[in-house]
Design an enzyme around this catalytic site. Structure first.
Site, PDB file in Angstrom:
ATOM      1  N   SER A 101       0.814  -1.211   0.000  1.00  0.00           N
ATOM      2  CA  SER A 101       0.000   0.000   0.000  1.00  0.00           C
ATOM      3  C   SER A 101       0.851   1.267   0.000  1.00  0.00           C
ATOM      4  O   SER A 101       1.561   1.552  -0.942  1.00  0.00           O
ATOM      5  CB  SER A 101      -0.965  -0.039   1.193  1.00  0.00           C
ATOM      6  N   ASP A 240      -2.802   6.423  -3.511  1.00  0.00           N
ATOM      7  CA  ASP A 240      -1.637   5.792  -2.890  1.00  0.00           C
ATOM      8  C   ASP A 240      -1.137   4.664  -3.786  1.00  0.00           C
ATOM      9  O   ASP A 240      -1.667   4.433  -4.884  1.00  0.00           O
ATOM     10  CB  ASP A 240      -1.959   5.304  -1.474  1.00  0.00           C
ATOM     11  N   ASP A 242      -1.306   1.454  -3.980  1.00  0.00           N
ATOM     12  CA  ASP A 242      -2.139   0.366  -4.492  1.00  0.00           C
ATOM     13  C   ASP A 242      -3.540   0.819  -4.878  1.00  0.00           C
ATOM     14  O   ASP A 242      -4.382   0.007  -5.235  1.00  0.00           O
ATOM     15  CB  ASP A 242      -2.199  -0.796  -3.498  1.00  0.00           C
ATOM     16  N   ASP A 244      -6.144   2.108  -3.246  1.00  0.00           N
ATOM     17  CA  ASP A 244      -7.362   2.010  -2.441  1.00  0.00           C
ATOM     18  C   ASP A 244      -7.581   3.239  -1.572  1.00  0.00           C
ATOM     19  O   ASP A 244      -8.573   3.321  -0.842  1.00  0.00           O
ATOM     20  CB  ASP A 244      -7.379   0.730  -1.592  1.00  0.00           C
TER      21      ASP A 244
END
Length: 446
Positions: A101, A240, A242, A244
């Site tokens: 992430s 960000d 990833d 999400d």
């Protein structure tokens, strides 16, 4: 049973150190395959962000799953919410995300989605950990899993995102900065917005395996702010690594966090008659979100920190919209997990419905000033949160502020820290009580 490796967001750590080590990850893939085998299609999807270690971990998972007799669909670099969506559409047993992430490139992680695009139930994670304690035995050669690359994954997800933007609306005439953090959305988010008509200015779209989240994206907003102001853009998206999480920037350079984004989406849903129940935040959500929703007559509940817990509470209440101030925004009417691109499109929809700029539409919620103080205590010591003097200090602060402020004491889940957070309409008041409570916490640890 308690889980040894799985945390609130899968398994995460430094690359090359167990558990983010190829030997461990191969065994993890095998164990997951054994637990998931026979549940349906016998196929698992694997996607990743843009970290250099993703190649290694992808190969390790592929080997373990194949040894367990599971077929693998390789998605390549894809946002976490895209993997959740594609897991459902391909009727797969599970989806696996290789990502840490918002962490730096030298960290990585593994997390799973179930066949319905939700995070795995605790009992399945526990079963996978239990299976890892057994000897790894490979299936017969004619039963080995096969791996295939899914070439149209990005196009499928782009169409999914566009499908959550009203067909009667267009982004034509809007100039939008998109910061993809050199992460998994680099080839997705700019195309979504362009195909909907926006004039797009890209930053953070040149991943090299080492630059993910490096002074760009939702955890480092200055790059987006600077570009919005220099280009005189209407707004900016900052995602960000990833994809999400999302943070927004208005045309004046003001940053909007997840609390403000949740408020805008919930208010628009209320106006259009599509708000299902109330809204879920976390214990860290700004009091301004709670008060703003209260003024709209919308119920608000708080969960533990973590989008996993936001989702669980939404499901318990039968509600649809929730999120975290960090930028995780969930709308179960559209997605099964936090989705930065979809959340951004929902804010754009609200802007166009109201014929307002992002700056104008964000004015309904007033963020309360927060003071946050971290107090360190020795690992192994009893938490000072329950000490009588600390309890008295908290009670005194709450009585003084009444409904105009809020106190939160929280033990960090990753460090020996007590986080003292006080919110108030008056920053001097929040600062005063935060320092008073932190002093009592320090005394309780001495």
């Amino acid at each position: 049973m308690t889980r040894q490796y799985f945390g609130t967001d899968g398994i995460r750590g430094k690359v090359g150190v167990t558990p983010i080590h190829p030997e461990f990850v191969t065994k993890l893939g095998w164990a997951a395959g054994k637990v998931l085998a026979g549940r349906g299609t016998n196929k698992v999807l694997i996607g990743k962000d843009t970290r250099i270690s993703g190649y290694m971990l992808e190969s390790a998972l592929e080997a373990g799953l194949s040894a367990a007799g599971i077929n693998i669909g390789l998605l390549g670099p894809m946002p976490t919410p895209a993997i959740a969506y594609l897991t459902k559409t391909f009727r797969s047993e599970a989806g696996i995300v290789i990502s840490a992430s918002h962490n730096p490139y030298y960290d990585n992680g593994i997390k799973f989605f179930s066949a319905d695009g939700m995070k795995l139930d605790d009992d399945i994670e526990i079963a996978i950990e239990a299976m890892m304690k057994k000897e790894m035995v490979c299936v017969a050669s004619d039963k080995l899993g096969k791996a295939t690359r899914i070439d149209d994954a990005a196009g499928r997800y782009i169409e999914f995102c566009k499908g959550h933007f009203p067909t009667e609306l267009s982004l034509t005439g809007l100039k939008i900065v998109v910061d993809c953090a050199h992460g998994a959305t680099y080839h997705i988010a700019p195309n979504v917005l362009r195909e909907l008509g926006a004039d797009v200015i890209e930053i953070g779209t040149k991943p090299n395996g080492l630059n993910i989240n490096d002074d760009v994206g939702a955890t480092s907003m200055q790059a987006t702010v600077d570009m919005v102001l220099s280009e005189k853009a209407d707004l900016g998206f900052a995602l960000d690594g990833d994809g999400d999480r999302i943070m927004l920037v208005d045309h004046k350079g003001n940053v909007l966090d997840g609390d403000q984004i949740v408020y805008i989406i919930a208010r628009d849903a209320l106006k259009s008659g599509k708000l299902n129940g109330g809204v879920v935040g976390t214990v860290m959500s700004n009091l301004g979100l709670e008060m703003g929703l209260r003024n709209l007559g919308v119920a608000f509940e708080r969960s533990q920190v973590g989008d996993r817990y936001v989702l669980e509470l939404l499901q318990q209440k039968g509600w649809s919209i929730g999120g975290e101030s960090s930028g995780h925004v969930i709308n179960l009417n559209a997605t099964s997990t936090g989705d930065g691109i979809v959340a951004g499109l929902q804010v754009l929809t609200a802007m166009l419905h109201s014929d307002m700029s992002l700056h104008e539409i964000s004015q309904g919620m007033v963020k309360y000033p927060q003071t946050l103080i971290n107090v360190r205590f020795e690992a192994g010591e009893k938490s000072p949160v329950d000490h009588s003097d600390v309890v008295k200090a908290v009670k005194k602060a709450e009585q003084a502020m009444e409904s105009t402020g809020r106190v939160l004491l929280r033990k960090s889940g990753t460090e020996p820290l007590i986080r003292v957070m006080v919110e108030s309409q008056d920053p001097k008041v929040s600062d005063k009580w935060a320092h008073h409570i932190a002093e009592q916490v320090k005394k309780a640890t001495s």
